[in-house]
Design an enzyme around this catalytic site. Structure first.
Site, mmCIF file in Angstrom:
data_model
loop_
_atom_site.group_PDB
_atom_site.id
_atom_site.type_symbol
_atom_site.label_atom_id
_atom_site.label_comp_id
_atom_site.label_asym_id
_atom_site.label_seq_id
_atom_site.Cartn_x
_atom_site.Cartn_y
_atom_site.Cartn_z
ATOM 1 N N GLY B 127 -23.352 2.846 -7.463
ATOM 2 C CA GLY B 127 -21.993 2.881 -6.938
ATOM 3 C C GLY B 127 -20.963 2.752 -8.040
ATOM 4 O O GLY B 127 -20.462 1.657 -8.308
ATOM 5 N N SER B 129 -18.553 5.934 -9.100
ATOM 6 C CA SER B 129 -17.390 6.793 -8.850
ATOM 7 C C SER B 129 -16.647 6.392 -7.585
ATOM 8 O O SER B 129 -17.246 5.907 -6.617
ATOM 9 C CB SER B 129 -17.828 8.253 -8.692
ATOM 10 O OG SER B 129 -18.332 8.737 -9.903
ATOM 11 N N SER B 161 -25.398 9.419 -4.582
ATOM 12 C CA SER B 161 -26.650 10.064 -4.185
ATOM 13 C C SER B 161 -27.598 9.020 -3.605
ATOM 14 O O SER B 161 -27.599 7.872 -4.051
ATOM 15 C CB SER B 161 -27.326 10.729 -5.392
ATOM 16 O OG SER B 161 -26.457 11.665 -5.962
ATOM 17 N N GLU B 244 -28.756 6.639 -19.134
ATOM 18 C CA GLU B 244 -28.850 7.711 -18.142
ATOM 19 C C GLU B 244 -28.929 9.068 -18.834
ATOM 20 O O GLU B 244 -29.739 9.917 -18.502
ATOM 21 C CB GLU B 244 -27.627 7.678 -17.209
ATOM 22 C CG GLU B 244 -27.649 8.782 -16.152
ATOM 23 C CD GLU B 244 -26.370 8.828 -15.300
ATOM 24 O OE1 GLU B 244 -25.333 8.319 -15.751
ATOM 25 O OE2 GLU B 244 -26.433 9.386 -14.200
#
Lengths: 372, 391
Positions: B127, B129, B161, B244
């Site tokens: 969480g 954006s 997502s 990432e």
């Protein structure tokens, strides 16, 4: 898998960068471009003395025992400095060609001269009418009692005026390919410099019934073609490494200019339209360098690498054309002037894209290698 | 320099491929499809990987990993991404949420959260954006205020997502006022079953379940779910995002598509009875893609090489991300143009060339230059940190 430069490569890079910073500035580059031979003769002589020109030849013939991948590190530094030397012709093409043909006393002699760094041996392949180095030569080889005679003309022979030996591709009366080592000072050989965009001096060379001894015919038929391909593959990768150096110089100049030039009250490098073009140059230059390194490594391992050589050249051609114009866009009008250094590099980069296999030619080679 | 995987890593690749051939069901087409079987399957698949010690092989032994060498880790990333990421959302916990906890978490947090990750039992979502904080992430406004012995979270996240399936959420939010917007942020670990959380799927070009909005309405989060120092969440987030980008093997899918296109060009005849492979445009397109695939792969490997040599930097991952994501766009478009008119038909339609593979890829390639930090942000990083240009 290890993509970091080896200790040897770092030494070559640092040594070459220091040496070129001390011995070559942009004014010298301009003087040499305007000179008759178009070569940085002193740089080349010092490189020979340092053993750099024979770096990638085997130990047992007196070379440096390093590989093409190591030589590429040196070539990139030459490109950064816009140095004009016969490295690609001699240490690239000639060395790989001579190691690919059937060994004879003549080839061993030529190789040992390369290893001793006392000869410039350059390819004379491109025809005056054919498209490029791989096109069937119109110059002919005729056998005689005393050896052979060659007649015809070649275009775009690099460094012919300072060469001792030319490796000339020819066609026999039977239509077979052949490559002959011609003493550049032999009777009947004459040369004139082309006007050209890039940094390598290119010559139109005529062969007016030049007599050569029988052992000067180094290869014939498919073996000649294979050896030419081996030479061109090494030269292509080395030339791409040099062009990567030109791109590095374009990025350096562009970043400096964009960090200082002010318009609308801000340095232009703070505008994304400018900054992102430079970022794209960084991305594509890094990609080219890695493709060069991997391909050189494959060739050093003796692997079949037609797909990798040709694919690397196709990619480099595509992105370098973009980079040339991106660099000019970043600089605005000043980059178009001859007093500014940018043109030294952009001319070389654009000429590179046409040399050693243009996009069409290398695309076709890669496509066949891909199984298409 | 050396341009081959270690023999051990290649042996492992063969073993992993055999395992995946046996485990991936006929219906599996990739993570980003509209099929209710996907999330349960990925959980099962991860548990099987965990049984073989392959799930968290990159992790140190003390946290349930096997300290695998970096090239075996690359093998995992490549093979999984090539197959449409059958680990499902769990690649996130393995690649960067877990490592983030190892770096910033307390011993209790590590004990509590890493074990289920290593067992393949738990799904996380991210969480970060918000509607008004995309590229400008530090502008986020979701707040965690102090209530009775816990944080009280209010706000909204977007483009999350896997939120419909996730058990936990890694939440970046504002806990304290700061002079600059990067200050006062904190990283929380939020149980997705906590009352007050609402997940609303966003129907997108990629299907009805690829992205979600997540609403937080007086959501109670215990203080022991704060990870890293309070107010220092920006540093935690930046470290997480760096992991990432390193984790992505975006080139691996390109190889699958390229092989399919080469095969298609050789075996498909045009209206004149000539193989497509004889067309100059097709030859040129495939050669360009092949060279770019090699470059994308090497740009990714360069990051890993530099890390292994203790010489990592911020710029190389940005270079790799831009190049690989744009190659994914390029192959989608060259591929669609190559297969021609029927390229617009979708997967499952009997008339679709390559069963809609190129169309499917094209749709899912669209977010690639946007996700994981837009390519414009990456170019800013390259220009400013790599080339020294002013901000």
């Amino acid at each position: 898998m290890d993509l970091m430069l080896s200790d040897t490569q770092e030494m070559i890079r640092d040594g070459a960068r220091r040496f070129l910073a001390d011995s070559l500035d942009a004014d010298t580059v301009r003087e040499v471009e305007a000179s008759a031979d178009g070569v940085h003769a002193e740089i080349w002589a010092q490189m020979a003395e340092l053993g750099w020109t024979a770096l990638a030849l085997p130990d047992d013939i007196g070379g440096g025992g390093a590989g093409l991948a190591d030589l590429c590190v040196l070539a990139e530094e030459l490109g950064r400095a816009a140095a004009s030397t016969p490295l690609v012709a001699t240490a690239g093409f000639a060395a790989a060609f001579l190691r690919a043909v059937e060994p004879t006393a003549a080839t061993r002699d030529l190789l040992s001269r390369l290893a001793a760094s006392d000869a410039v041996i350059t390819p004379a392949l491109a025809d005056v009418v054919g498209r490029d180095e791989r096109s069937a030569p119109s110059s002919v080889l005729t056998e005689t009692d005393a050896g052979a005679t060659i007649a015809g003309a070649k275009a775009m022979v690099p460094y012919a005026s300072v060469a001792q030996v030319l490796l000339v591709s020819l066609t026999t009366p039977d239509g077979e390919a052949a490559v002959v080592a011609v003493d550049r000072d032999a009777a009947g050989v004459s040369w004139a410099r082309h006007g050209a965009t890039g940094g390598d001096p290119l010559f139109h060379v005529e062969f007016d019934n030049v007599d050569v001894p029988a052992d000067a015919v180094l290869a014939r038929g498919p073996a000649a073609q294979r050896a030419i391909d081996a030479g061109l593959d090494a030269a292509t990768i080395l030339a791409t490494a040099e062009a990567v150096g030109c791109c590095e110089a374009m990025i350096r100049l562009g970043s400096e200019y964009a960090s200082n030039r002010q318009q609308f009250g801000r340095v232009i490098g703070s505008y994304q339209a400018v900054a992102h073009r430079l970022a794209d140059m960084r991305i594509n230059t890094d990609a080219c360098r890695l493709l060069v390194a991997e391909t050189a490594w494959l060739l050093d391992q003796g692997r079949e690498a037609t797909l990798e050589v040709a694919g690397t050249k196709v990619f480099a051609n595509e992105v370098m054309v973009d980079m040339v114009h991106a660099a000019h866009t970043v600089h605005g009008a000043i980059g178009y002037t001859t007093e500014y250094d940018l043109q030294l590099y952009t001319r070389r980069a654009r000429a590179f894209c046409l040399s050693h296999g243009d996009t069409d030619a290398q695309t076709e080679r890669a496509a066949v290698a891909l199984g298409l | 320099m050396e341009f081959e995987f270690p023999a051990e890593a290649e042996r492992f690749r063969a073993e992993l491929r055999a395992f995946m051939d046996a485990e991936l069901p006929e219906w599996w087409k990739g993570l980003f499809h509209d099929d209710d079987r996907i999330y349960p399957f990925t959980r099962e698949f991860c548990m099987k990987l965990a049984e073989r010690d392959w799930l968290t092989m990159s992790w140190p032994v003390e946290h349930g990993g096997v300290d695998a060498d970096v090239w075996s880790q690359m093998v995992v990333r490549e093979e999984m991404w090539a197959a449409g990421e059958p680990r499902g959302p769990q690649y996130m916990s393995l690649n960067y949420i877990g490592p983030m906890l190892m770096e910033f978490g307390t011993a209790d947090q590590q004990e509590r959260f890493l074990k289920p990750m290593a067992a393949g039992e738990v799904m996380w979502c991210q969480g970060f954006s918000e509607p008004e904080a995309g590229s400008d992430l530090a502008a986020l406004s979701t707040k965690a205020t102090d209530a009775d012995g816990c944080f009280l979270v209010n706000g909204q996240k977007i483009w999350t997502s896997y939120a419909t399936a996730a058990d936990w959420c890694l939440l970046l939010c504002r806990t304290d006022p700061g002079e600059r917007k990067h200050q006062g942020l904190s990283m929380l670990l939020v149980d997705m079953n906590t009352p007050g959380i609402t997940v609303r799927p966003i129907d997108s070009m990629g299907g009805p379940k690829e992205f979600n909005e997540v609403f937080f309405d007086d959501v109670e989060v215990p203080y022991d779910c704060l990870v890293g120092p309070r107010g220092d969440g920006w540093r935690v987030a930046m470290s997480t995002l760096a992991h990432e980008r390193v984790g992505a093997a975006l080139h691996a899918r390109v190889k699958v598509l390229l092989d399919a296109l080469i095969e298609y060009a050789i075996t498909t005849k045009d209206e004149n009875g000539q193989p497509l492979a004889m067309r100059p445009s097709v030859r040129s397109g495939l050669v360009r893609l092949q060279a770019r695939y090699r470059a994308a792969r090497l740009l990714c490997y360069r990051i890993v090489s530099a890390m292994a040599a203790g010489d990592a930097n911020d710029v190389d991952p940005a270079v790799s991300k831009v190049f690989s994501s744009e190659l994914n766009i390029l192959i989608g478009n060259i591929g669609l143009d190559m297969v021609g008119a029927r390229g617009q038909l979708t997967t499952g339609d009997g008339c679709a060339p390559l069963d809609g593979l190129m169309n499917d890829h094209w749709v899912h390639s669209i977010p690639q230059p946007i996700a994981m930090g837009t390519n414009e942000i990456q170019r800013n990083i390259i220009a400013q940190r790599g080339l020294g240009l002013p901000r």
